[in-house]
Design a protein around this motif. Structure first.
Motif, mmCIF file in Angstrom:
data_model
loop_
_atom_site.group_PDB
_atom_site.id
_atom_site.type_symbol
_atom_site.label_atom_id
_atom_site.label_comp_id
_atom_site.label_asym_id
_atom_site.label_seq_id
_atom_site.Cartn_x
_atom_site.Cartn_y
_atom_site.Cartn_z
ATOM 1 N N SER A 132 -48.362 2.951 -22.448
ATOM 2 C CA SER A 132 -49.123 3.622 -23.508
ATOM 3 C C SER A 132 -49.355 2.704 -24.708
ATOM 4 N N THR A 133 -48.821 1.485 -24.658
ATOM 5 C CA THR A 133 -48.858 0.585 -25.811
ATOM 6 C C THR A 133 -50.283 0.298 -26.261
ATOM 7 N N GLN A 178 -52.115 3.515 -27.738
ATOM 8 C CA GLN A 178 -51.550 3.985 -28.995
ATOM 9 C C GLN A 178 -51.914 3.064 -30.161
ATOM 10 N N PRO A 180 -55.078 6.088 -31.579
ATOM 11 C CA PRO A 180 -54.587 6.951 -32.663
ATOM 12 C C PRO A 180 -54.140 6.195 -33.910
ATOM 13 N N LEU A 181 -53.437 5.064 -33.730
ATOM 14 C CA LEU A 181 -52.943 4.340 -34.894
ATOM 15 C C LEU A 181 -54.095 3.770 -35.716
ATOM 16 N N ILE A 206 -45.979 3.008 -36.174
ATOM 17 C CA ILE A 206 -46.295 4.390 -36.512
ATOM 18 C C ILE A 206 -47.074 4.393 -37.817
ATOM 19 N N GLU A 207 -47.928 5.388 -37.993
ATOM 20 C CA GLU A 207 -48.880 5.352 -39.099
ATOM 21 C C GLU A 207 -48.236 5.451 -40.476
ATOM 22 N N GLU A 261 -43.667 -3.373 -32.669
ATOM 23 C CA GLU A 261 -43.357 -2.198 -31.849
ATOM 24 C C GLU A 261 -41.857 -2.085 -31.602
#
Length: 342
Positions: free
Chosen positions: A218-219, A222, A226-227, A279-280, A273
């Protein structure tokens, strides 16, 4: 969800005028921002029709187009999917083939394919992003060359029939330029996403991994989806785009340098990561994402300016060619080269 300024412009214009298999590079939001900010930061010497609010918004939408093509069919997708990436390994080799440097980049796709076959792989596996960017750049130079010659012809032509044709053809050329530039902006934007310049494109993969970087599949999504949607707004990205700086170098040098800078960010991304920063709400993620998207917008702006300036020395036609300078000075009549001499 709020519309960006560029989308509001597009929506208004529309109202007034109305009667896979491979991973994506940046999501719709990232590609749109690269296109919009790249176009919005063009300097004043670039033709004004490319700098209107509607043109800027249109370029942002066209910058999404190659991802929207996906699923068109096996032949269509297979031919295009590998244009979005280049798998560079930890030794700086193009999928185990030649080193990714200006000196060792094969001069054509055919030469590239031959070099990779010698290493036991092919360009469909390795990707051919540098060639997609250079191809689009050369097309843009030719588009701008025609635009310059048509603009001069409109100013100089006295015959009403020819003048009417030149005016209509200039409009066609402007429409084509928007399309060519916008679609090409997608591949330029791909070039700022580190996971599109690496064999470690979605988790570290089956390679030596002494630092224990993530294997999560999923790296890729993501990071670029979304990020980036959460962090890469137009205003923040535009604030990070510096003024245009000439390279005074070949397009190959410009592109290889740009993509190499992106490749160097692969391990920092995995380090981020691993540190829990992807994360946002983490300021490290905000800085990393915005810097990478801004790099894409900067590269797009720089390459458009380069193409525009190179086109001043451009030529059209065949045996003999005619130059922009000769048409602008009245030395050459472009009629047969523009309308066609069969």
């Amino acid at each position: 969800m709020r519309l960006s300024t560029s989308l509001k412009v597009l929506a208004l214009a529309a109202a007034v005028s109305a009667p896979a298999q491979s991973a994506l590079a940046w999501g719709a939001s990232g590609h749109r921002v690269v296109g919009v900010v790249g176009a919005a930061t063009l300097p004043a010497d670039v033709p004004a029709f490319l700098r209107t609010p509607q043109a800027v918004a249109t370029i942002g939408e066209y910058a999404r187009e190659p991802d929207r093509w996906k699923g068109s069919g096996k032949i269509h997708d297979h031919d295009r999917d590998s244009a979005h990436f280049l798998d560079v390994d930890d030794q700086g080799l193009m999928y185990g083939g030649p080193a990714f440097t200006v000196a060792t980049l094969p001069p054509t796709r055919a030469d590239y394919e031959k070099a990779l076959r010698a290493a036991g792989v092919d360009s469909w596996q390795a990707g051919y992003l540098p060639y997609a960017i250079i191809d689009g750049y050369q097309q843009l130079v030719k588009d701008f060359t025609y635009w310059r010659i048509l603009t001069a012809a409109v100013k100089l032509e006295k015959d009403p029939t020819r003048l009417a044709y030149y005016r209509a053809d200039l409009k066609r050329r402007e429409d084509l330029l928007l399309r060519d530039l916008g679609v090409w902006a997608h591949y330029v934007g791909d070039g700022s996403q580190p996971l599109h310049l690496s064999v470690h494109y979605n988790g570290w993969g089956d390679y030596p991994n002494p630092n224990g970087y993530t294997q999560a599949r999923s790296t890729h999504f993501q990071f670029e989806g979304p990020l980036t949607q959460a962090l890469a707004d137009e205003a923040s990205i535009k604030a990070l785009v510096p003024a245009y700086k000439a390279c005074d170098c070949s397009i190959e040098t410009r592109v290889v340098g740009y993509l190499t800078d992106t490749w160097k960010q692969v391990e920092p991304l995995y380090q981020l990561e691993k540190a829990g920063g992807m994360i946002e709400t983490d300021p490290r993620a905000k800085a990393f994402v915005r810097t990478r998207v801004a790099a894409g917008a900067t590269a797009l702006r720089n390459l458009v300016v380069d193409a525009w300036r190179e086109s001043a020395n451009g030529k059209i036609g065949y045996r003999p060619e005619i130059s922009v300078a000769d048409v602008e000075s009245g030395k050459a009549d472009p009629w047969f080269d523009l309308y066609g001499k069969d």
